[in-house]
Design an enzyme around this catalytic site. Sequence first.
Site, PDB file in Angstrom:
ATOM      1  N   GLU A  15      47.346  22.450  46.288  1.00 55.11           N
ATOM      2  CA  GLU A  15      46.890  23.750  46.042  1.00 55.11           C
ATOM      3  C   GLU A  15      46.875  24.426  47.253  1.00 55.11           C
ATOM      4  O   GLU A  15      46.674  24.199  48.241  1.00 55.11           O
ATOM      5  CB  GLU A  15      45.450  23.877  45.151  1.00 55.11           C
ATOM      6  CG  GLU A  15      44.849  25.285  45.267  1.00 55.11           C
ATOM      7  CD  GLU A  15      43.298  25.188  44.973  1.00 55.11           C
ATOM      8  OE1 GLU A  15      42.486  24.083  45.552  1.00 55.11           O
ATOM      9  OE2 GLU A  15      42.888  25.766  44.301  1.00 55.11           O
ATOM     10  N   ASN A  38      45.813  32.206  42.139  1.00 53.78           N
ATOM     11  CA  ASN A  38      45.771  31.119  42.772  1.00 53.78           C
ATOM     12  C   ASN A  38      46.980  30.268  41.787  1.00 53.78           C
ATOM     13  O   ASN A  38      46.581  29.975  40.585  1.00 53.78           O
ATOM     14  CB  ASN A  38      44.592  30.484  42.683  1.00 53.78           C
ATOM     15  CG  ASN A  38      44.603  29.176  43.607  1.00 53.78           C
ATOM     16  OD1 ASN A  38      45.744  28.407  43.766  1.00 53.78           O
ATOM     17  ND2 ASN A  38      43.556  28.590  43.990  1.00 53.78           N
ATOM     18  N   LYS A  75      45.825  29.739  38.164  1.00 50.83           N
ATOM     19  CA  LYS A  75      44.616  28.923  37.957  1.00 50.83           C
ATOM     20  C   LYS A  75      43.524  29.949  37.085  1.00 50.83           C
ATOM     21  O   LYS A  75      43.130  31.048  37.234  1.00 50.83           O
ATOM     22  CB  LYS A  75      43.623  28.519  39.601  1.00 50.83           C
ATOM     23  CG  LYS A  75      42.705  27.909  39.521  1.00 50.83           C
ATOM     24  CD  LYS A  75      42.408  27.780  40.780  1.00 50.83           C
ATOM     25  CE  LYS A  75      40.966  26.715  41.057  1.00 50.83           C
ATOM     26  NZ  LYS A  75      40.870  26.504  42.438  1.00 50.83           N
ATOM     27  N   GLU A 132      36.771  31.952  46.241  1.00 50.05           N
ATOM     28  CA  GLU A 132      37.964  32.187  45.197  1.00 50.05           C
ATOM     29  C   GLU A 132      37.742  33.600  44.107  1.00 50.05           C
ATOM     30  O   GLU A 132      38.777  34.049  43.816  1.00 50.05           O
ATOM     31  CB  GLU A 132      38.204  30.912  44.465  1.00 50.05           C
ATOM     32  CG  GLU A 132      38.902  29.869  45.275  1.00 50.05           C
ATOM     33  CD  GLU A 132      39.399  28.700  44.526  1.00 50.05           C
ATOM     34  OE1 GLU A 132      40.212  29.000  43.558  1.00 50.05           O
ATOM     35  OE2 GLU A 132      38.932  27.545  44.589  1.00 50.05           O
ATOM     36  N   CYS A 144      43.120  22.264  40.872  1.00 52.02           N
ATOM     37  CA  CYS A 144      41.776  22.086  41.586  1.00 52.02           C
ATOM     38  C   CYS A 144      40.645  21.944  40.555  1.00 52.02           C
ATOM     39  O   CYS A 144      40.520  21.025  39.963  1.00 52.02           O
ATOM     40  CB  CYS A 144      41.570  22.890  42.823  1.00 52.02           C
ATOM     41  SG  CYS A 144      40.195  21.943  43.825  1.00 52.02           S
ATOM     42  N   ASN A 192      41.771  21.435  46.876  1.00 47.34           N
ATOM     43  CA  ASN A 192      41.033  21.399  48.296  1.00 47.34           C
ATOM     44  C   ASN A 192      39.656  21.304  47.871  1.00 47.34           C
ATOM     45  O   ASN A 192      38.896  22.370  47.432  1.00 47.34           O
ATOM     46  CB  ASN A 192      41.434  22.971  48.693  1.00 47.34           C
ATOM     47  CG  ASN A 192      42.708  23.153  49.473  1.00 47.34           C
ATOM     48  OD1 ASN A 192      43.107  23.038  50.518  1.00 47.34           O
ATOM     49  ND2 ASN A 192      43.674  23.283  48.543  1.00 47.34           N
TER      50      ASN A 192
HETATM   51  N1  CDT Z   1      39.622  24.593  45.317  1.00 46.37           N
HETATM   52  C1  CDT Z   1      38.653  24.390  44.365  1.00 46.37           C
HETATM   53  O1  CDT Z   1      38.704  24.510  43.242  1.00 46.37           O
HETATM   54  N2  CDT Z   1      37.834  23.544  45.000  1.00 46.37           N
HETATM   55  C2  CDT Z   1      36.446  23.078  44.126  1.00 46.37           C
HETATM   56  C3  CDT Z   1      35.244  22.970  45.149  1.00 46.37           C
HETATM   57  C4  CDT Z   1      33.990  22.749  44.401  1.00 46.37           C
HETATM   58  S1  CDT Z   1      33.325  24.423  43.857  1.00 46.37           S
HETATM   59  C5  CDT Z   1      32.813  25.346  45.327  1.00 46.37           C
HETATM   60  C6  CDT Z   1      36.902  21.926  43.407  1.00 46.37           C
HETATM   61  O2  CDT Z   1      36.384  21.934  42.144  1.00 46.37           O
HETATM   62  O3  CDT Z   1      37.328  21.077  43.878  1.00 46.37           O
END
Ligand code: CDT
Length: 304
Positions: free
Chosen positions: A49, A108, A125, A144, A170, A195
């Site tokens: 991502e 995204n 996304k 985000e 993600c 990420n």
């Molecule tokens: N990039 C992304 O969506 N990361 C989220 C982090 C946790 S929610 C703050 C994930 O679901 O991995």
Amino acid sequence: MKNKSKYTAAAAQLGPIDPGDTKESVVARMLDLLIEAKTKETALVVFPELCLTTFFPRYYITDPANLDTYYESEVPISLMSDMFELVRKEQIIISFGYAEKDNGIPFNTSVYVDSSGNIIGKYRKIHLPGHYEYEPERPFQHLEKRYFTKGNLGFPTFDTTLGRLGMCICNDRRWPETYRVLALQGCEVVTLGYNTPKHYPLAPEHDHLQEFHNHLCMQAAAYANGMWVIASAKAGLEDDCELIGGSCIISPRGEIVAEAKTTMDELVVAQVDLNECKLIRENIFNFNLHRQPEEYKLLTKIKL
Ligand code: CDT
């Protein structure tokens, strides 16, 4: 090009990208992974991502000009021309994520580029985690919701020489609905990048479970939908924020068949056999025989 039901696939995990790293330097690292993929006769390569820059939603950026540097108004074809050339020459399909600005609307996004060198698929996304406003009590932000708009392309699937593919990004991977909507369209391989910080400021008691939860949701979904899942992390210590690794390839049986050993740039490779999807879909999760959608109406009710 002939359709293949058995081929080599890879999750091309990236190690940390510092805020000061240029996109050119990142693309050079991606090219190295693609060259390695070529030597392993890999047909499908999945990058993470937002893979061209550091994970910028961790910063509260108030200067619009600075924020704008993270977005692309088009797929960065010239920046990635060497990669696209290799994709063409070696008949590879790649997927990668980037921050897109389409007529000023930020998404995204991730795309597929196939062996014609064309963009054959795009996904934006849908499940955007985090918050809108600066929250000073957090050790790092997750903005985000501030920096992106919810995707407006649904969960599309794409018929390719490597089967029917679908993407998510993600946080989408944690939601069972994502995979079910793809599976109902006959998707055979879900590709995704992530990420994921090791530390979740709102529930630090889960920190030790981050790697487990990462695999748990994807393994369960691969099995419950009879699909392959190829998941590629941006990993390692990125500007003092630890991102989990664990990039992997999961079979429709729910088994991890290949997994990253490091949190650096690493190619995770396995053999994909699309016929394995049928074993699940013709038996325990035979949607036509056993699903009972009239009992699931609550799932699409907007307000509970
Ligand atoms: N990039 C992304 O969506 N990361 C989220 C982090 C946790 S929610 C703050 C994930 O679901 O991995």
